[in-house]
Design a protein around this motif. Structure first.
Motif, PDB file in Angstrom:
ATOM      1  N   LYS A  29       3.246   8.857   4.144  1.00 47.00           N
ATOM      2  CA  LYS A  29       2.775   7.662   3.955  1.00 47.00           C
ATOM      3  C   LYS A  29       2.211   6.879   5.344  1.00 47.00           C
ATOM      4  N   GLU A  33      -0.933  -2.367   5.204  1.00 48.23           N
ATOM      5  CA  GLU A  33      -1.775  -2.643   5.401  1.00 48.23           C
ATOM      6  C   GLU A  33      -2.081  -3.501   6.920  1.00 48.23           C
ATOM      7  N   ARG A  48      -8.558  -3.979   2.145  1.00 48.72           N
ATOM      8  CA  ARG A  48      -8.212  -2.962   1.768  1.00 48.72           C
ATOM      9  C   ARG A  48      -9.719  -2.641   0.499  1.00 48.72           C
ATOM     10  N   LEU A  51      -9.938   0.671   1.809  1.00 55.48           N
ATOM     11  CA  LEU A  51      -8.848   1.662   1.063  1.00 55.48           C
ATOM     12  C   LEU A  51      -9.222   2.249   0.002  1.00 55.48           C
ATOM     13  N   GLU A  55      -9.189   5.760  -1.671  1.00 61.06           N
ATOM     14  CA  GLU A  55      -8.901   6.246  -3.323  1.00 61.06           C
ATOM     15  C   GLU A  55      -9.999   7.210  -4.088  1.00 61.06           C
ATOM     16  N   ILE A  60      -7.004   9.304  -0.282  1.00 59.00           N
ATOM     17  CA  ILE A  60      -5.856   8.967  -0.044  1.00 59.00           C
ATOM     18  C   ILE A  60      -5.100   8.162  -1.913  1.00 59.00           C
ATOM     19  N   ARG A  62      -1.794   5.111  -3.953  1.00 60.19           N
ATOM     20  CA  ARG A  62      -1.295   4.677  -4.259  1.00 60.19           C
ATOM     21  C   ARG A  62      -0.127   4.563  -4.613  1.00 60.19           C
ATOM     22  N   TRP A  68       0.278   3.423   0.739  1.00 58.14           N
ATOM     23  CA  TRP A  68      -0.448   4.190   0.932  1.00 58.14           C
ATOM     24  C   TRP A  68      -0.015   5.222   1.349  1.00 58.14           C
ATOM     25  N   THR A  71      -3.877  11.932   0.316  1.00 53.44           N
ATOM     26  CA  THR A  71      -3.639  12.906  -0.123  1.00 53.44           C
ATOM     27  C   THR A  71      -3.596  14.072  -0.309  1.00 53.44           C
TER      28      THR A  71
END
Length: 236
Positions: A29, A33, A48, A51, A55, A60, A62, A68, A71
């Motif tokens: 984890k 943020e 944000r 991020l 993603e 990464i 959620r 977050w 991976t």
């Protein structure tokens, strides 16, 4: 490139370097943020967007209301093979877990599973739902449909056994994959919530038709995979 885009790209590069330095391990984890913004000197809105960009690159992912995560290594999945998810994961040195969420008999079923009633007519189908996880993170959700006339009592036979094991040991049928369909989709809200994602998250839908020796479809699986969790390949 606009100034804002440049700022977001710089923030993304900072985050990327931070991930590459191994500050957080695979599957681990990330800080909140707020904490990330303070650690890396990045404003909240810029962070944000950075991020979200990471993603999109599958670096990464959620979990709804949990934050977050880095991976995990992708699961190598060859859906035409009969090997169970558990066995395939163990062979790859992973830590699998799985379970069923519902076993029922339904009369209102999607049109895509109609081939189950083509040879042997039935107004109802068995529906089994479940999930699979790697290292504690749920990576897919499945719906499986079977004709109860072809395999009476099938859902009563399922405990901790794979579907193929039940077919072989109880119904004396060897099954093979006859058809595969792959679709990029937005995961339905109830499924994404169950798997820990946000509504409409990108996913890979695998539609799998299993047949008996005579070529009759006896089982149809609909698998919704987190897009960052799996690599698909077919052995030719």
């Amino acid at each position: 490139m606009t100034s804002n885009q440049s700022t977001v790209e710089n923030a993304k590069e900072k985050l990327d370097r931070w991930l590459k330095d191994g500050i957080t391990t695979s599957g681990g984890k990330l800080p909140s943020e707020r904490e990330l913004g303070e650690l890396l000197g990045i404003k909240r809105m810029t962070l944000r967007q950075a991020l979200l960009n990471l993603e999109a690159e599958s670096k990464i992912f959620r979990k709804d209301r949990k934050g977050w995560f880095v991976t995990q290594p992708r699961f190598n999945y060859s859906p035409e093979l009969s090997a169970s998810f558990q066995r395939a994961a163990l062979e790859q040195g992973r830590e699998p877990s799985w379970g069923f969420t519902e076993k029922s008999r339904i009369s209102d079923f999607p049109e895509m599973v109609a081939p189950l009633t083509t040879v042997t007519a039935s107004d109802e189908l068995y529906r089994v739902t479940g999930w699979g996880a790697l290292e504690g993170h749920k990576v897919f959700y499945h719906e499986t449909f079977i004709n109860p006339v072809v395999a009476p009592g099938f859902i009563d036979q399922l405990e901790n056994q794979s579907f193929s094991t039940v077919w072989e040991q109880v119904y004396k049928k060897e099954t093979v994959v006859k058809k595969l369909v792959f679709k990029p989709v937005r995961m339905p809200g109830d499924i994404s919530k169950f798997i820990g994602g946000s509504a409409g998250m990108p996913a890979i839908l695998i539609e799998k038709h299993r047949a008996d020796r005579d070529g009759n479809i006896v089982q149809i699986d609909l698998e919704y995979w987190r897009f960052e969790a799996v690599d698909l390949f077919i052995n030719l």
